[in-house]
Structures are given as C-alpha cells and as structure tokens.
Design an enzyme around this catalytic site. Structure first.
Site, PDB file in Angstrom:
ATOM      1  N   MET A  98       0.788  -1.220   0.000  1.00 22.53           N
ATOM      2  CA  MET A  98       0.000   0.000   0.000  1.00 22.53           C
ATOM      3  C   MET A  98       0.830   1.284   0.000  1.00 22.53           C
ATOM      4  O   MET A  98       0.366   2.319   0.445  1.00 22.53           O
ATOM      5  CB  MET A  98      -0.974  -0.021   1.189  1.00 22.53           C
ATOM      6  CG  MET A  98      -1.916  -1.223   1.172  1.00 22.53           C
ATOM      7  SD  MET A  98      -2.801  -1.468  -0.400  1.00 22.53           S
ATOM      8  CE  MET A  98      -4.169  -0.370  -0.144  1.00 22.53           C
ATOM      9  N   ARG A  99       2.043   1.217  -0.529  1.00 22.01           N
ATOM     10  CA  ARG A  99       2.851   2.440  -0.641  1.00 22.01           C
ATOM     11  C   ARG A  99       3.279   2.655  -2.076  1.00 22.01           C
ATOM     12  O   ARG A  99       3.411   1.696  -2.836  1.00 22.01           O
ATOM     13  CB  ARG A  99       4.110   2.342   0.229  1.00 22.01           C
ATOM     14  CG  ARG A  99       3.770   2.233   1.668  1.00 22.01           C
ATOM     15  CD  ARG A  99       4.978   2.279   2.579  1.00 22.01           C
ATOM     16  NE  ARG A  99       4.504   2.017   3.925  1.00 22.01           N
ATOM     17  CZ  ARG A  99       3.898   2.918   4.688  1.00 22.01           C
ATOM     18  NH1 ARG A  99       3.761   4.169   4.268  1.00 22.01           N
ATOM     19  NH2 ARG A  99       3.446   2.596   5.878  1.00 22.01           N
ATOM     20  N   ASN A 115       1.875  -5.070 -10.161  1.00 20.41           N
ATOM     21  CA  ASN A 115       1.002  -4.676  -9.062  1.00 20.41           C
ATOM     22  C   ASN A 115      -0.426  -5.086  -9.392  1.00 20.41           C
ATOM     23  O   ASN A 115      -0.831  -5.061 -10.554  1.00 20.41           O
ATOM     24  CB  ASN A 115       1.050  -3.148  -8.918  1.00 20.41           C
ATOM     25  CG  ASN A 115       0.108  -2.625  -7.845  1.00 20.41           C
ATOM     26  OD1 ASN A 115       0.087  -3.124  -6.716  1.00 20.41           O
ATOM     27  ND2 ASN A 115      -0.697  -1.633  -8.190  1.00 20.41           N
ATOM     28  N   HIS A 117      -4.391  -4.097  -8.710  1.00 23.54           N
ATOM     29  CA  HIS A 117      -5.207  -2.964  -8.282  1.00 23.54           C
ATOM     30  C   HIS A 117      -6.692  -3.347  -8.424  1.00 23.54           C
ATOM     31  O   HIS A 117      -7.081  -3.907  -9.453  1.00 23.54           O
ATOM     32  CB  HIS A 117      -4.888  -1.740  -9.144  1.00 23.54           C
ATOM     33  CG  HIS A 117      -5.633  -0.524  -8.704  1.00 23.54           C
ATOM     34  ND1 HIS A 117      -5.309   0.168  -7.553  1.00 23.54           N
ATOM     35  CD2 HIS A 117      -6.715   0.105  -9.238  1.00 23.54           C
ATOM     36  CE1 HIS A 117      -6.150   1.172  -7.407  1.00 23.54           C
ATOM     37  NE2 HIS A 117      -7.006   1.158  -8.404  1.00 23.54           N
ATOM     38  N   GLU A 150       6.533   4.816 -12.872  1.00 22.47           N
ATOM     39  CA  GLU A 150       6.673   5.846 -11.830  1.00 22.47           C
ATOM     40  C   GLU A 150       5.355   6.447 -11.377  1.00 22.47           C
ATOM     41  O   GLU A 150       5.277   7.087 -10.339  1.00 22.47           O
ATOM     42  CB  GLU A 150       7.576   6.963 -12.344  1.00 22.47           C
ATOM     43  CG  GLU A 150       9.040   6.676 -12.126  1.00 22.47           C
ATOM     44  CD  GLU A 150       9.892   7.864 -12.499  1.00 22.47           C
ATOM     45  OE1 GLU A 150       9.616   8.972 -12.006  1.00 22.47           O
ATOM     46  OE2 GLU A 150      10.820   7.659 -13.296  1.00 22.47           O
ATOM     47  N   GLY A 151       4.303   6.256 -12.163  1.00 20.35           N
ATOM     48  CA  GLY A 151       3.023   6.841 -11.790  1.00 20.35           C
ATOM     49  C   GLY A 151       2.287   5.993 -10.765  1.00 20.35           C
ATOM     50  O   GLY A 151       2.750   4.917 -10.367  1.00 20.35           O
ATOM     51  N   ASP A 153      -0.467   3.571 -10.266  1.00 22.27           N
ATOM     52  CA  ASP A 153      -1.373   2.654 -10.966  1.00 22.27           C
ATOM     53  C   ASP A 153      -1.491   2.982 -12.457  1.00 22.27           C
ATOM     54  O   ASP A 153      -2.583   2.895 -13.031  1.00 22.27           O
ATOM     55  CB  ASP A 153      -2.777   2.675 -10.307  1.00 22.27           C
ATOM     56  CG  ASP A 153      -2.727   2.341  -8.828  1.00 22.27           C
ATOM     57  OD1 ASP A 153      -1.910   1.482  -8.441  1.00 22.27           O
ATOM     58  OD2 ASP A 153      -3.482   2.954  -8.046  1.00 22.27           O
ATOM     59  N   GLU A 182      -9.416 -11.125  -8.412  1.00 24.11           N
ATOM     60  CA  GLU A 182      -7.997 -10.826  -8.174  1.00 24.11           C
ATOM     61  C   GLU A 182      -7.203 -12.113  -7.994  1.00 24.11           C
ATOM     62  O   GLU A 182      -6.082 -12.240  -8.482  1.00 24.11           O
ATOM     63  CB  GLU A 182      -7.838  -9.951  -6.921  1.00 24.11           C
ATOM     64  CG  GLU A 182      -8.383  -8.549  -7.064  1.00 24.11           C
ATOM     65  CD  GLU A 182      -8.055  -7.678  -5.860  1.00 24.11           C
ATOM     66  OE1 GLU A 182      -6.915  -7.713  -5.364  1.00 24.11           O
ATOM     67  OE2 GLU A 182      -8.963  -6.952  -5.403  1.00 24.11           O
TER      68      GLU A 182
HETATM   69  C1  GAR Z   1      -6.458  -6.081  -2.743  1.00 23.76           C
HETATM   70  O1  GAR Z   1      -7.801  -5.804  -3.012  1.00 23.76           O
HETATM   71  C2  GAR Z   1      -5.560  -5.304  -3.681  1.00 23.76           C
HETATM   72  O2  GAR Z   1      -6.051  -5.206  -4.986  1.00 23.76           O
HETATM   73  C3  GAR Z   1      -5.536  -3.953  -3.004  1.00 23.76           C
HETATM   74  O3  GAR Z   1      -5.430  -4.249  -1.642  1.00 23.76           O
HETATM   75  C4  GAR Z   1      -6.064  -5.504  -1.380  1.00 23.76           C
HETATM   76  C5  GAR Z   1      -5.084  -6.387  -0.668  1.00 23.76           C
HETATM   77  O4  GAR Z   1      -5.694  -7.590  -0.279  1.00 23.76           O
HETATM   78  N1  GAR Z   1      -4.447  -3.145  -3.463  1.00 23.76           N
HETATM   79  C6  GAR Z   1      -4.539  -1.839  -3.647  1.00 23.76           C
HETATM   80  O5  GAR Z   1      -5.540  -1.205  -3.406  1.00 23.76           O
HETATM   81  C7  GAR Z   1      -3.281  -1.193  -4.158  1.00 23.76           C
HETATM   82  N2  GAR Z   1      -3.563   0.128  -4.671  1.00 23.76           N
HETATM   83  P1  GAR Z   1      -4.811  -8.840   0.157  1.00 23.76           P
HETATM   84  O6  GAR Z   1      -3.797  -8.301   1.178  1.00 23.76           O
HETATM   85  O7  GAR Z   1      -5.769  -9.788   0.768  1.00 23.76           O
HETATM   86  O8  GAR Z   1      -4.126  -9.372  -1.058  1.00 23.76           O
END
Ligand code: GAR
Length: 208
Positions: A98-99, A115, A117, A150-151, A153, A182
């Site tokens: 999340m960084r 990544n 998203h 670098e952006g 997402d 996902e």
């Molecule tokens: C997931 O929904 C992932 O897509 C999101 O965090 C969650 C992590 O779940 N990521 C973002 O929002 C990144 N911008 P998890 O820890 O159970 O995999």
C-alpha cells in the site's frame, strides 16, 4: 511439431502490507504446479501484516522493513532496496502493497515488477478504488494487474478481469466480488511472466 520450451523456474518475491490473500493465491498456484516459479521471499512494511503468518506457513522467508521505524521515506526505501536486492528475484509482485515506490526502485526493477489494483484501470487509481467505483455509479468494475512505472497505478496493463456492480453494492460487497477475480488475475499474470510470454510494446502488453 514445435519443440517444447525448457522451463526454468523464475524467482519471485512478493511485497504485501496486510492480509495477503493475493500473496496466498500466488503461493497456492505455485504449489499446484501452475506457475514455474519459486517464491523466494515476502517483504512487508507492516510488522502486523497477516501475510507474515502466511509466509511462515508456506516456509517462505519473510522480511519486515517497518516503515514506522525510519525517519524518512528515503531512509525506508534505502532499506527496502537492500531487502529487495537480496532476494535476487526475477519478478517482484506487489500484492496489496500500500505504498508508492520511489523512482529509484521503480527504475532498478523496471519491467519486472507488477502490481494488482482493485479496479479496471485507468479508472479509479489510488486508495479505496472499490468505493470510488460504487460512488461513481459504474455498472462494471474489476481488477487490473499492471507493470509498475513511476506513476500511481499507471503502468502497462497485463491482465484485467471484470465483475458487475450491483444496485445494492457498498464498498465492501464490491470489494469481495472483485477479490475473487484478483485471486485469478494475479496468478495468471505471474504465470505469463514466468513463462516469458509477455511482450511489452510501449503501453501495450502482448501475450505470446
Ligand atoms: C487487494 O484488493 C488489492 O487489490 C488492493 O489491496 C487488497 C489487498 O488484499 N491493493 C490496492 O488497493 C493497491 N492500490 P490482500 O492483502 O488480501 O491481497
């Protein structure tokens, strides 16, 4: 008949900040023989991440680079870079990390960092993507696996999967529906990378 390509297992490392269900999906797909890879490490910025437990259960070394213990983002990223280099990974998978990574790290691992998203990019970047989708009133949302640039997402898109947004959905209901997808999208993207089937052509990624 084309000769079969020899499969050399790739080394992958995962960065995760929390629950780690996407990390688990990749670990499970490797264990099932679906991805020609070895998961060589989990790196987390959060000492309370449940992903650490998952790594222990799977016998994968976990390294905590605790963001809170560093005086600045630069100092944190220096330590993160050391941890990442020591993995000697072919691919770094950001699975709920999340960084936003700084330019130095992004450049060093360019083309070999992906990544996941929880939205159909380029819509709804950043935090609370599922809430953004509900509030915007879209009828379809989903998830995206993309290469990291670098952006925020913004990198080239590798895999997307979609779900309907239903009239009664709140953020949590939509997040649950997207999460199921996902867990398919991320292992697939990792598999395609590990099989060397991705060809990046500017912003577009072709699957060979
Ligand atoms: C997931 O929904 C992932 O897509 C999101 O965090 C969650 C992590 O779940 N990521 C973002 O929002 C990144 N911008 P998890 O820890 O159970 O995999």
């Amino acid at each position: 008949m084309e000769p079969e390509r020899p499969v050399h297992k790739k080394r992958i490392a995962v960065l995760a900040s929390g629950r780690g269900s996407n990390f688990q999906a990749v670990v499970d797909a490797i264990a099932a023989g679906e991805i020609p890879a070895i998961c060589v490490g989990l790196i987390t910025d959060n000492p309370r991440a449940y992903a650490i437990q998952r790594a222990e259960d799977a016998g994968i070394p976990a390294v905590v680079v605790d963001y809170a213990r560093f005086p600045s983002k630069a100092a944190y990223e220096e330590a993160l870079l050391v941890a990442m280099r020591s993995c000697r990974a072919d691919l770094f998978v950001l699975a709920g990390y999340m960084r936003i990574l700084g330019a130095g790290i992004v450049h060093e691992f360019s083309g070999r960092m992906m990544n996941i998203h929880p939205a159909l990019l380029p819509a709804f970047t950043g935090l609370h993507a599922q809430r953004q989708a509900v509030e915007c009133g879209v009828k379809v949302s989903g998830c995206t696996v993309h290469l990291v640039d670098e952006g925020m997402d913004t990198g080239p898109i590798v895999v997307q999967r979609c779900v309907p947004v239903l009239p009664d959905d709140d953020e949590s209901a939509l997040a649950d529906r997207i999460l199921v997808e996902e867990h398919k999208a991320l292992p697939l993207a990792v598999k395609l990378f590990c099989e060397e089937r991705l060809e990046v052509d500017g912003r577009r990624v072709w699957v060979r």
